[in-house]
Scaffold this motif. Structure first.
Motif, PDB file in Angstrom:
ATOM      1  N   LYS A   1       0.750  -1.205   0.070  1.00 20.94           N
ATOM      2  CA  LYS A   1      -0.126   0.078   0.020  1.00 20.94           C
ATOM      3  C   LYS A   1       0.904   1.249   0.157  1.00 20.94           C
ATOM      4  CE  LYS A   1      -3.403   0.111   2.978  1.00 20.94           C
ATOM      5  NZ  LYS A   1      -4.043  -0.081   4.291  1.00 20.94           N
ATOM      6  N   TYR A   2       1.799   1.109   0.956  1.00 21.27           N
ATOM      7  CA  TYR A   2       2.748   2.410   0.871  1.00 21.27           C
ATOM      8  C   TYR A   2       3.531   2.559  -0.291  1.00 21.27           C
ATOM      9  CZ  TYR A   2       6.445   5.450   2.808  1.00 21.27           C
ATOM     10  OH  TYR A   2       7.207   6.541   2.959  1.00 21.27           O
ATOM     11  N   LEU A   3       3.926   1.589  -0.954  1.00 22.39           N
ATOM     12  CA  LEU A   3       4.720   1.774  -2.487  1.00 22.39           C
ATOM     13  C   LEU A   3       3.824   2.389  -3.250  1.00 22.39           C
ATOM     14  CD1 LEU A   3       7.039   0.832  -4.091  1.00 22.39           C
ATOM     15  CD2 LEU A   3       5.755  -1.269  -4.639  1.00 22.39           C
ATOM     16  N   ASP A   4       2.725   2.254  -3.497  1.00 27.80           N
ATOM     17  CA  ASP A   4       1.596   2.965  -4.444  1.00 27.80           C
ATOM     18  C   ASP A   4       1.826   4.203  -4.052  1.00 27.80           C
ATOM     19  OD1 ASP A   4       0.889   0.552  -5.593  1.00 27.80           O
ATOM     20  OD2 ASP A   4      -1.071  -0.053  -4.491  1.00 27.80           O
ATOM     21  N   HIS A   5       1.764   4.644  -2.976  1.00 24.28           N
ATOM     22  CA  HIS A   5       1.600   6.123  -2.637  1.00 24.28           C
ATOM     23  C   HIS A   5       3.061   6.825  -2.916  1.00 24.28           C
ATOM     24  CE1 HIS A   5      -2.195   6.571  -0.863  1.00 24.28           C
ATOM     25  NE2 HIS A   5      -2.014   5.433  -0.101  1.00 24.28           N
ATOM     26  N   VAL A   6       4.179   6.020  -2.556  1.00 24.84           N
ATOM     27  CA  VAL A   6       5.489   6.510  -2.713  1.00 24.84           C
ATOM     28  C   VAL A   6       5.770   6.785  -4.236  1.00 24.84           C
ATOM     29  CG1 VAL A   6       7.944   6.014  -2.851  1.00 24.84           C
ATOM     30  CG2 VAL A   6       6.338   5.576  -0.711  1.00 24.84           C
ATOM     31  N   LYS A   7       5.154   5.739  -5.136  1.00 27.16           N
ATOM     32  CA  LYS A   7       5.514   6.012  -6.452  1.00 27.16           C
ATOM     33  C   LYS A   7       4.852   7.224  -7.209  1.00 27.16           C
ATOM     34  CE  LYS A   7       5.776   0.906  -8.001  1.00 27.16           C
ATOM     35  NZ  LYS A   7       5.028   0.012  -8.594  1.00 27.16           N
ATOM     36  N   LYS A   8       3.629   7.474  -6.693  1.00 25.49           N
ATOM     37  CA  LYS A   8       3.091   8.826  -7.298  1.00 25.49           C
ATOM     38  C   LYS A   8       3.742   9.914  -6.661  1.00 25.49           C
ATOM     39  CE  LYS A   8      -1.613   6.518  -7.041  1.00 25.49           C
ATOM     40  NZ  LYS A   8      -2.993   6.367  -6.324  1.00 25.49           N
ATOM     41  N   LEU A   9       4.327   9.941  -5.380  1.00 27.12           N
ATOM     42  CA  LEU A   9       5.069  11.220  -4.618  1.00 27.12           C
ATOM     43  C   LEU A   9       6.577  11.296  -5.667  1.00 27.12           C
ATOM     44  CD1 LEU A   9       5.504  13.398  -2.782  1.00 27.12           C
ATOM     45  CD2 LEU A   9       6.159  11.862  -1.138  1.00 27.12           C
ATOM     46  N   ALA A  10       6.914  10.259  -5.794  1.00 25.16           N
ATOM     47  CA  ALA A  10       8.270  10.162  -6.510  1.00 25.16           C
ATOM     48  C   ALA A  10       8.134  10.829  -7.824  1.00 25.16           C
ATOM     49  CB  ALA A  10       8.756   8.810  -6.400  1.00 25.16           C
ATOM     50  N   LEU A  11       7.161  10.567  -8.464  1.00 19.91           N
ATOM     51  CA  LEU A  11       7.018  11.294  -9.836  1.00 19.91           C
ATOM     52  C   LEU A  11       6.818  12.630  -9.594  1.00 19.91           C
ATOM     53  CD1 LEU A  11       4.671   8.615 -11.690  1.00 19.91           C
ATOM     54  CD2 LEU A  11       7.266   9.154 -12.209  1.00 19.91           C
ATOM     55  N   THR A  12       6.126  13.108  -8.539  1.00 17.81           N
ATOM     56  CA  THR A  12       5.598  14.581  -8.477  1.00 17.81           C
ATOM     57  C   THR A  12       7.058  15.180  -8.288  1.00 17.81           C
ATOM     58  OG1 THR A  12       3.636  13.984  -7.701  1.00 17.81           O
ATOM     59  CG2 THR A  12       4.458  16.261  -7.072  1.00 17.81           C
ATOM     60  N   LEU A  13       7.858  14.519  -7.287  1.00 18.27           N
ATOM     61  CA  LEU A  13       9.053  15.200  -6.821  1.00 18.27           C
ATOM     62  C   LEU A  13      10.106  15.244  -7.870  1.00 18.27           C
ATOM     63  CD1 LEU A  13       9.637  13.599  -3.487  1.00 18.27           C
ATOM     64  CD2 LEU A  13       8.870  16.066  -3.968  1.00 18.27           C
ATOM     65  N   LEU A  14       9.905  14.338  -8.875  1.00 19.79           N
ATOM     66  CA  LEU A  14      11.252  14.185 -10.012  1.00 19.79           C
ATOM     67  C   LEU A  14      10.587  15.400 -10.970  1.00 19.79           C
ATOM     68  CD1 LEU A  14      11.699  10.624 -10.801  1.00 19.79           C
ATOM     69  CD2 LEU A  14      13.365  12.025  -9.643  1.00 19.79           C
ATOM     70  N   GLU A  15       9.254  15.656 -11.366  1.00 22.29           N
ATOM     71  CA  GLU A  15       9.009  16.725 -11.917  1.00 22.29           C
ATOM     72  C   GLU A  15       9.419  17.999 -11.548  1.00 22.29           C
ATOM     73  OE1 GLU A  15       4.433  16.615 -12.487  1.00 22.29           O
ATOM     74  OE2 GLU A  15       4.678  14.949 -13.936  1.00 22.29           O
ATOM     75  N   LEU A  16       9.302  18.270 -10.226  1.00 17.79           N
ATOM     76  CA  LEU A  16       9.588  19.581  -9.427  1.00 17.79           C
ATOM     77  C   LEU A  16      11.003  19.665  -9.663  1.00 17.79           C
ATOM     78  CD1 LEU A  16       7.308  19.425  -6.365  1.00 17.79           C
ATOM     79  CD2 LEU A  16       7.020  20.783  -8.555  1.00 17.79           C
ATOM     80  N   PHE A  17      11.975  18.686  -9.369  1.00 13.48           N
ATOM     81  CA  PHE A  17      13.399  18.868  -9.615  1.00 13.48           C
ATOM     82  C   PHE A  17      13.694  19.211 -10.990  1.00 13.48           C
ATOM     83  CE2 PHE A  17      13.829  16.100  -5.579  1.00 13.48           C
ATOM     84  CZ  PHE A  17      14.387  17.117  -5.007  1.00 13.48           C
ATOM     85  N   SER A  18      12.893  18.364 -11.994  1.00 16.71           N
ATOM     86  CA  SER A  18      13.269  18.669 -13.323  1.00 16.71           C
ATOM     87  C   SER A  18      13.050  20.107 -13.714  1.00 16.71           C
ATOM     88  CB  SER A  18      12.443  17.700 -14.242  1.00 16.71           C
ATOM     89  OG  SER A  18      12.753  16.653 -14.080  1.00 16.71           O
TER      90      SER A  18
END
Length: 341
Positions: free
Chosen positions: A180-197
């Protein structure tokens, strides 16, 4: 645990390491056995000096990034990107709030890691291993036989991505919440990578397109109460191996920030404490040693100029991870060093 000695009466460090390793009970096993004096393998000669040198680091206020208004109209996204840029350049570390991961999931994840480490020792021993090619394993200190001093912690390691993960490889005591936590982390990770980019002046999908979100390596750390915390560390000073690390920690605290540069991973460490246990869950966006990806990572070419030439060689992520497993924790092998601007 009895201190090991040579036949001639001298201290035998390797024997003491092996004695603890063979119990497969980790640091938690020492606490359960009623340990009152720290074994010599855990004693850090310069520990007291380091504590006094960096005591002020515990009093700073780190940047907070509020993602709640990320998709609102107006300048909200631009303002968040600027805050991420400032945090990356000046800190290398920030707290994220309003990230859409329910508090119940966060609490369950921490509790799941705690339950794993506190379950029956015979059940837990089945996961004990120093084979870093396994997708799921637990041990005390990944560099146990290479470190000059051992840290006061046990760790559950899980390669959650890439590739299909057989849920039955995960410990049943924390299986459901990890998925369950992995599903949420995947979404947050993509958001953070967009912001870093975007903070780097690149296209929004740049870091995602070069597979920075491909791998997720989770570490479930457990720091039991320590009888002599002034003599050791929970986790020595280090930078993480990976593109971005998402850290979840309980209220016990003990994390210290030490130093940073531009858009790199900040050096950090964890105090050993008499109170506890302290539990944390670290999810690093990176592949692992068994990854077959041939992609080479290095300084981002769009950010390299004559005034800012590349100073790091390109390498595969799997090679970087293998290198990290042969180093002391405070050796600097963080891949985010490659992303300096």
């Amino acid at each position: 645990m009895v201190e090991a000695a040579h036949e001639d009466g001298g201290y035998d460090r390797n024997k003491e390491l092996k004695l603890l390793d063979e119990t497969k009970a980790g640091v938690k096993g020492l606490v359960d056995a009623g340990l009152t004096k720290l074994p010599k393998i855990f004693v850090h000669d310069n520990h007291k000096v380091n504590v006094s040198s960096f005591s002020s680091a515990t009093n700073v206020t780190i940047p907070v990034i509020d993602l709640g208004s990320l998709h609102e109209e107006g300048n909200s996204r631009h303002e968040i990107i600027q805050k991420v840029k400032d945090a990356g350049e000046n800190w290398g570390f920030f707290q994220v709030v309003n990230h859409d991961i329910p508090k119940s999931v966060l609490d369950e994840m921490l509790d799941g890691v705690r339950r794993f480490h506190e379950q029956d020792a015979e059940v837990k021993k089945k996961f004990y291993s120093r084979d870093i090619t396994k997708r799921v394993f637990y041990n005390t200190n990944f560099n146990f036989y290479k470190a000059s001093e051992v840290n006061w912690r046990d760790t559950l390691s899980c390669l959650l991505a890439p590739g299909p993960l057989d849920p039955h490889q995960l410990p049943c005591i924390c299986r459901d919440v990890t998925i369950k936590y992995l599903d949420h982390v995947k979404k947050l990770a993509l958001t953070l990578l967009e912001l870093f980019s975007e903070a780097l002046g690149l296209e929004r999908s740049y870091l995602k397109d070069i597979d920075c979100a491909k791998g997720i390596f989770m570490l479930g750390h457990y720091y039991p109460p320590c009888p002599e915390p002034e003599l050791t560390w929970g986790l020595s000073s280090h930078t993480d191996v990976g593109f971005v690390t998402i850290l979840l920690q309980d209220l016990v605290g003990g994390l210290q920030l030490i130093t940073n540069d531009k858009f790199i991973s900040v050096k950090h460490r964890v105090l050993a404490q008499k109170v506890g246990p302290r539990v944390s869950v670290s999810c690093s966006l990176r592949q692992h040693v068994q990854d077959e990806c041939l992609r080479m990572y290095g300084p981002i070419k769009e950010l390299v100029t004559k005034e800012n030439p590349p100073i790091y060689k390109e390498m595969k992520m799997s090679d970087l991870v293998k290198l990290a497993y042969t180093k002391e924790l405070d050796d600097d092998v963080s891949l985010l060093k490659h992303f300096r601007i």
